[in-house]
Design a protein around this motif. Structure first.
Motif: not given
Length: 357
Positions: A215-218, A238-239, A263-267
């Protein structure tokens, strides 16, 4: 008094002028799309000292652009799911032609020229089949459609040429969309992003993320010395564990690692990505998170994070990076610090495209 641009245009019309170069357009180092306060849109050339050396109207909102490798010519792409791209003579400021996506296709906002500048490749969606396509346009024939071929996946976004070769790499984001549904994502549960390498109309290699990261769209790319840096946008809960990575053909993907807090900071959102000129650093922007992260290529780890509100565009400049934001500012990242210039009366879109890259 006749302007320099009008004078050049007159010479070109008579065939008396020498072949124009980017110097005739004010020697821009970068091109970028922007919005003006009155709601209109422009393509800008950014020169030394962040001077705006040209500002040319666009018919609608632009996303990214492709700069011709030798001529002062740029193709400005509509924001997806747009169906037009505008070919601009940046020396005269005139629109040369409009590229229209064929029936059943729309653009994804990006394109790349062949090494000789004779062909332009565009990322497109065959929205009825739900498949990514690469459009091929004949530059010498006035940017006419010459054909298309498979992108190697679904939802191709950014495309880059690998150095001086005519091998291209494309970020297949994996997300299926249809113009009837606007920008709605139709297949999150089954999306399968990948990087695909293309040569002579064929997919010569693909590489995918681990299954738990499907689910991480490049989305966004940069290239340096045969290596690809890519940025992603997280579509899961989640993150994510990672939002950027590196890849070389024939090798596995190498994630660019950071702590959970970073990683959380990048939202979950990468707006743009760029190698430094030396290829030893990678900068990753998040206009959603309001931060930009810089990674060390040798260690594949986060070097530093910078607060950069609404910053989207990034590209190599000097020993560091140029950065742009939606508040009309350009700035420089160097030695872990961000220095922003004055606000201009415009809002930069997500990308800064180097000229002559």
């Amino acid at each position: 008094m006749t302007s320099r641009r009008q004078f050049l245009a007159g010479l070109l019309a008579t065939g008396l002028a020498p072949t124009p170069t980017w110097a005739d357009a004010g020697s821009p180092q970068f091109v970028a799309a922007a919005a003006l306060p009155d709601g209109s849109y422009v393509l800008c050339g950014i020169g030394a000292g962040d001077a705006i050396v040209f500002q040319i109207p666009l018919p609608a909102r632009g996303h990214a652009a492709a700069a011709h490798p030798t001529r002062p010519e740029a193709v400005a792409f509509a924001r997806r799911p747009g169906t037009f791209a505008t070919v601009i003579d940046c020396a005269s400021g005139l629109q040369k032609s409009t590229m229209t996506a064929p029936r059943g296709r729309h653009f994804y906002g990006h394109g790349a020229f062949s090494a000789d500048g004779d062909w332009l490749l565009t990322t497109e969606n065959d929205f009825e089949a739900g498949q990514g396509r690469i459009g091929v346009w004949d530059v010498r024939a006035g940017y006419t459609r010459a054909g298309e071929f498979a992108s190697g996946g679904i939802g191709p976004h950014e495309i880059k040429r690998m150095g001086d070769s005519d091998i291209f790499v494309v970020a297949n984001g994996g997300i299926d969309t249809h113009p009837d549904s606007g920008r709605t994502k139709l297949n999150i549960a089954t999306m399968a992003p990948n990087l695909a390498y293309l040569h002579d109309g064929l997919v010569v290699e693909t590489v995918a993320l681990a299954p738990d990261m499907h689910k991480n769209s490049i989305r966004h790319l940069d290239v340096a010395d045969g290596q690809v840096a890519f940025g992603m946008q997280w579509q899961g809960d989640g993150d994510p564990a990672v939002l950027a990575g590196l890849h070389r053909q024939g090798q596995p993907i190498v994630p660019l690692a950071a702590s959970a807090d970073h990683m959380r900071a990048m939202r979950g959102y990468v707006g743009s990505i760029a190698f430094s000129r030396a290829g030893d650093q990678v900068a990753v922007t998040s206009p959603v998170g309001g931060v930009t992260q810089v990674f060390d290529v040798a260690t594949n780890a986060l070097s530093h994070q910078i607060v950069a509100v609404d910053a989207g565009g990034v590209a190599a400049r000097g020993a560091g990076f140029i950065i742009s934001n939606g508040q009309g500012q350009l700035g420089q990242i160097a030695q872990g610090q961000l220095q922003l210039g004055a606000r201009a009366p415009l809002a930069w879109d997500n990308h800064i495209v180097p000229v002559g890259a």
